[in-house]
Enzyme design. Sequence first.
Site, mmCIF file in Angstrom:
data_model
loop_
_atom_site.group_PDB
_atom_site.id
_atom_site.type_symbol
_atom_site.label_atom_id
_atom_site.label_comp_id
_atom_site.label_asym_id
_atom_site.label_seq_id
_atom_site.Cartn_x
_atom_site.Cartn_y
_atom_site.Cartn_z
ATOM 1 N N CYS A 2 11.248 4.213 2.626
ATOM 2 C CA CYS A 2 11.397 5.581 2.130
ATOM 3 C C CYS A 2 12.698 5.727 1.345
ATOM 4 O O CYS A 2 13.751 5.253 1.749
ATOM 5 C CB CYS A 2 11.376 6.628 3.236
ATOM 6 S SG CYS A 2 9.875 6.634 4.192
ATOM 7 N N ARG A 27 11.781 1.323 -2.486
ATOM 8 C CA ARG A 27 11.915 1.481 -1.034
ATOM 9 C C ARG A 27 10.601 1.882 -0.364
ATOM 10 O O ARG A 27 10.485 1.846 0.871
ATOM 11 C CB ARG A 27 12.973 2.532 -0.719
ATOM 12 C CG ARG A 27 14.334 2.191 -1.254
ATOM 13 C CD ARG A 27 15.339 3.250 -0.877
ATOM 14 N NE ARG A 27 15.528 3.298 0.553
ATOM 15 C CZ ARG A 27 16.388 2.562 1.226
ATOM 16 N NH1 ARG A 27 17.162 1.722 0.582
ATOM 17 N NH2 ARG A 27 16.494 2.643 2.532
ATOM 18 N N TRP A 75 7.247 5.218 2.517
ATOM 19 C CA TRP A 75 6.589 4.049 3.101
ATOM 20 C C TRP A 75 6.058 4.539 4.436
ATOM 21 O O TRP A 75 6.828 4.858 5.340
ATOM 22 C CB TRP A 75 7.587 2.904 3.285
ATOM 23 C CG TRP A 75 6.939 1.629 3.731
ATOM 24 C CD1 TRP A 75 6.332 0.693 2.959
ATOM 25 C CD2 TRP A 75 6.835 1.140 5.078
ATOM 26 N NE1 TRP A 75 5.854 -0.344 3.735
ATOM 27 C CE2 TRP A 75 6.152 -0.097 5.033
ATOM 28 C CE3 TRP A 75 7.251 1.628 6.308
ATOM 29 C CZ2 TRP A 75 5.878 -0.849 6.170
ATOM 30 C CZ3 TRP A 75 6.977 0.875 7.450
ATOM 31 C CH2 TRP A 75 6.299 -0.350 7.367
ATOM 32 N N ASN A 101 13.511 9.649 6.451
ATOM 33 C CA ASN A 101 13.326 8.197 6.452
ATOM 34 C C ASN A 101 13.587 7.729 7.863
ATOM 35 O O ASN A 101 14.600 8.097 8.452
ATOM 36 C CB ASN A 101 14.328 7.563 5.470
ATOM 37 C CG ASN A 101 14.337 6.055 5.551
ATOM 38 O OD1 ASN A 101 13.353 5.442 5.960
ATOM 39 N ND2 ASN A 101 15.440 5.444 5.153
ATOM 40 N N GLY A 102 12.689 6.921 8.423
ATOM 41 C CA GLY A 102 12.890 6.418 9.782
ATOM 42 C C GLY A 102 11.729 6.802 10.672
ATOM 43 O O GLY A 102 10.649 7.154 10.188
ATOM 44 N N GLU A 484 9.785 -20.411 2.271
ATOM 45 C CA GLU A 484 10.129 -19.369 1.305
ATOM 46 C C GLU A 484 9.104 -19.314 0.167
ATOM 47 O O GLU A 484 8.691 -18.239 -0.268
ATOM 48 C CB GLU A 484 11.556 -19.616 0.780
ATOM 49 C CG GLU A 484 12.050 -18.665 -0.286
ATOM 50 C CD GLU A 484 12.107 -17.203 0.131
ATOM 51 O OE1 GLU A 484 11.892 -16.893 1.304
ATOM 52 O OE2 GLU A 484 12.328 -16.363 -0.761
ATOM 53 N N LYS A 488 6.816 -16.002 -0.651
ATOM 54 C CA LYS A 488 6.778 -15.357 -1.970
ATOM 55 C C LYS A 488 5.328 -15.202 -2.432
ATOM 56 O O LYS A 488 4.942 -14.175 -2.967
ATOM 57 C CB LYS A 488 7.554 -16.188 -3.008
ATOM 58 C CG LYS A 488 9.059 -16.082 -2.918
ATOM 59 C CD LYS A 488 9.546 -14.747 -3.407
ATOM 60 C CE LYS A 488 10.801 -14.272 -2.733
ATOM 61 N NZ LYS A 488 10.866 -14.107 -1.316
ATOM 62 N N GLU A 491 3.437 -12.476 -0.330
ATOM 63 C CA GLU A 491 3.793 -11.074 -0.549
ATOM 64 C C GLU A 491 3.470 -10.606 -1.965
ATOM 65 O O GLU A 491 3.225 -9.423 -2.170
ATOM 66 C CB GLU A 491 5.251 -10.784 -0.177
ATOM 67 C CG GLU A 491 6.304 -11.350 -1.067
ATOM 68 C CD GLU A 491 7.719 -10.909 -0.633
ATOM 69 O OE1 GLU A 491 8.645 -11.675 -0.867
ATOM 70 O OE2 GLU A 491 7.885 -9.807 -0.083
ATOM 71 N N HIS A 507 0.073 -33.486 12.903
ATOM 72 C CA HIS A 507 -0.158 -32.872 14.215
ATOM 73 C C HIS A 507 -1.126 -31.696 14.125
ATOM 74 O O HIS A 507 -1.206 -30.899 15.057
ATOM 75 C CB HIS A 507 1.178 -32.436 14.822
ATOM 76 C CG HIS A 507 2.123 -33.572 15.051
ATOM 77 N ND1 HIS A 507 1.898 -34.536 16.007
ATOM 78 C CD2 HIS A 507 3.269 -33.935 14.419
ATOM 79 C CE1 HIS A 507 2.880 -35.433 15.971
ATOM 80 N NE2 HIS A 507 3.721 -35.096 14.994
ATOM 81 N N LYS A 609 11.263 -2.423 0.285
ATOM 82 C CA LYS A 609 12.425 -3.292 0.134
ATOM 83 C C LYS A 609 13.276 -3.363 1.403
ATOM 84 O O LYS A 609 13.604 -4.434 1.870
ATOM 85 C CB LYS A 609 13.267 -2.792 -1.050
ATOM 86 C CG LYS A 609 14.475 -3.663 -1.353
ATOM 87 C CD LYS A 609 14.048 -4.982 -1.932
ATOM 88 C CE LYS A 609 15.211 -5.891 -2.246
ATOM 89 N NZ LYS A 609 14.769 -7.284 -2.407
HETATM 90 O O1 M6R Z 1 17.427 -6.768 3.499
HETATM 91 P P1 M6R Z 1 17.084 -7.967 4.340
HETATM 92 O O2 M6R Z 1 17.616 -9.235 3.787
HETATM 93 O O3 M6R Z 1 17.493 -7.784 5.787
HETATM 94 O O4 M6R Z 1 15.512 -8.047 4.328
HETATM 95 C C1 M6R Z 1 14.837 -8.982 5.102
HETATM 96 C C2 M6R Z 1 13.385 -9.098 4.704
HETATM 97 O O5 M6R Z 1 12.733 -7.872 4.888
HETATM 98 C C3 M6R Z 1 13.219 -9.534 3.245
HETATM 99 O O6 M6R Z 1 13.883 -10.729 2.990
HETATM 100 C C4 M6R Z 1 11.730 -9.702 2.902
HETATM 101 O O7 M6R Z 1 11.193 -10.751 3.627
HETATM 102 C C5 M6R Z 1 11.533 -9.912 1.401
HETATM 103 N N1 M6R Z 1 10.569 -8.970 0.899
HETATM 104 C C6 M6R Z 1 11.058 -11.270 1.048
HETATM 105 O O8 M6R Z 1 10.924 -11.433 -0.319
#
Ligand code: M6R
Length: 614
Positions: A2, A27, A75, A101-102, A484, A488, A491, A507, A609
């Site tokens: 949010c 956000r 969000w 927000n929250g 990683e 990527k 997501e 395994h 985000k």
């Molecule tokens: O702000 P942060 O680094 O704590 O966020 C952690 C994760 O939410 C963040 O890295 C998320 O996995 C990304 N969208 C990945 O690209």
Amino acid sequence: MCGIVGYVGGRPALDVVIEGLARLEYRGYDSAGIAVLAEGGLATAKRAGKLVNLRGALEDEPLPAGTLGMGHTRWATHGAPNDRNAHPHVDCTGSVAVIHNGIIENFAALRGELEEAGHKLGSDTDTEAVAHLLEDELKAGGGLAAAMRRVCRRLEGAFTLVAVHTGDPDLVVGARRNSPLVVGVGDGENFLASDVAAFIAHTRDAIELGQDQIVELRPGGVTVTGFDGRPAEVKEYHVDWDVSAAEKDGHDYFMLKEIAEQPRAVADTLLGRIGADGRLTLDEMRISDQELREVDKIIIVACGTSFHAGLIAKYAIEHWAGLPCEVELASEFRYRDAILSPTTLVIAISQSGETMDALMAVRHAREQKAKLLGICNVNGSTLPRECDGVLYTHAGPEIAVASTKAFLTQLVAVYLIALYIAQVRGTKWGDEVFAMVQLLERMPEKVEKVLETMEPVRELARSLAGERCVLFLGRHVGFPVALEGALKLKELAYMHAEGFAAGELKHGPIALIEQGLPVVVIVPPRARDVLHDKIVSNIQEIRARGARTIVIAEEGDRSVEPYADTLIGVPAVPTLLQPLVTTVPLQVFACELATAKGHDVDQPRNLAKSVTVE
Ligand code: M6R
């Protein structure tokens, strides 16, 4: 999660708030809404979906002009992402509006109480309860700020709230507990937002709000008090990046811009940290050398991409600093009985500094008396304030939901910390540390070189847009890079993607290999001969079973050529630093593949985000 904007001043509030929301849309983008106080009273508009839907609605039915307003981009947590549940929410009289927000954890009890007292609630959200509680508290007198204080004292959970009331048309009230809220101080106008990006076009003077604080915003001034009504001490700061940093700068997506910025970001993380004598100086870390000498264990906590940076940090810390290091998902950390003591150093890595899981892990570690060090990108965020020390990554604002430049700069930060601890504890000779620092200083140019050779990766990505699944394999620091790469792709492209430690294939996961399955393999430098040769064998094993092998290896590594359907060369660098160059093709790959599928890579579905809920 949010985005929140509040404004009071002399300009049309609608324009300021919508512009702010556009900068905060990263956000959350399930719905957007706005409230303006104008002569005719309180006017609101809200729409499910992205901000563009709200803009369309406002064109069809403009709101009356006013110079005080607030807006929200959502969000969803409680209640489906529809028009009804979009913020702002108003009370029964239509004179109070609230955005939030929250999560208000005791909302069900509050809502029951309100309904019993005759309030009519029109949404499924936790937020709406606050509007009705304010309605009641305003009757008790003292004005909106006093009412907000009393309401906040009844709320459980994490929240940033902003409210306006027709009874005080010059006032915006904000409240903060565990969720971000910053104040922008202007000339005859003031701003409130979840992130400075919302008001950076108007002012770079900001105030950091602390926990359990209420802010009253009028055109001529800002007053901050605690939930108890006492004046609060606040920290003023100047934002050192300008509006262009929060814009796309000619790129189609923020993600593309942020990938391209990585050489500069890596260089900025190193800036000012290497003394003229080649020794590292991490003064702002605020943990003394003596305290570092006493550390006997390091635990890293983080989420998502930051967690992957933590996994790589483990290799660097154990190798250079000679200290045992555990890495834990922040969301899991406090649910196990980790053994911590005052000689344990807990390092929390978070780009935003607002990730609730990371904050809760830090608080848990604090209770166990561990030393706390944050690695963070966002100045003024919560995490640095809750840690004993902090190392900022200086990546500049990262707007795209998928983390790219934040990851590379987090890696640089953990390398610096590992080498600094080695320097302080004497686990490496000064010239060894210096030699590695010199190699680190060359990394911006290496990352630049990778970026210059990405066209074949983009082509490959487009050709794989029809696939259903991609696997990623790595060993040693290549394993977190594989994780990683898979994250990527998940997501952004919404594809099944998994990262595996190549040694684990036999395994179980090798059963997934079938004819034509794309498998990306990250090959360690040739200098690590055992590791290197083992992964070359792994490539042969999967190829024999029909996999389409996409191999990322250092330039000139001929040994992999016979087994690579596609070979992506990266500059030769030491093993521990290799993630800085091997991650970049995976970012480009995921971004291009998702774009080819027609996805908005800056705003992937279901994500936000900053994840400010647990
Ligand atoms: O702000 P942060 O680094 O704590 O966020 C952690 C994760 O939410 C963040 O890295 C998320 O996995 C990304 N969208 C990945 O690209």
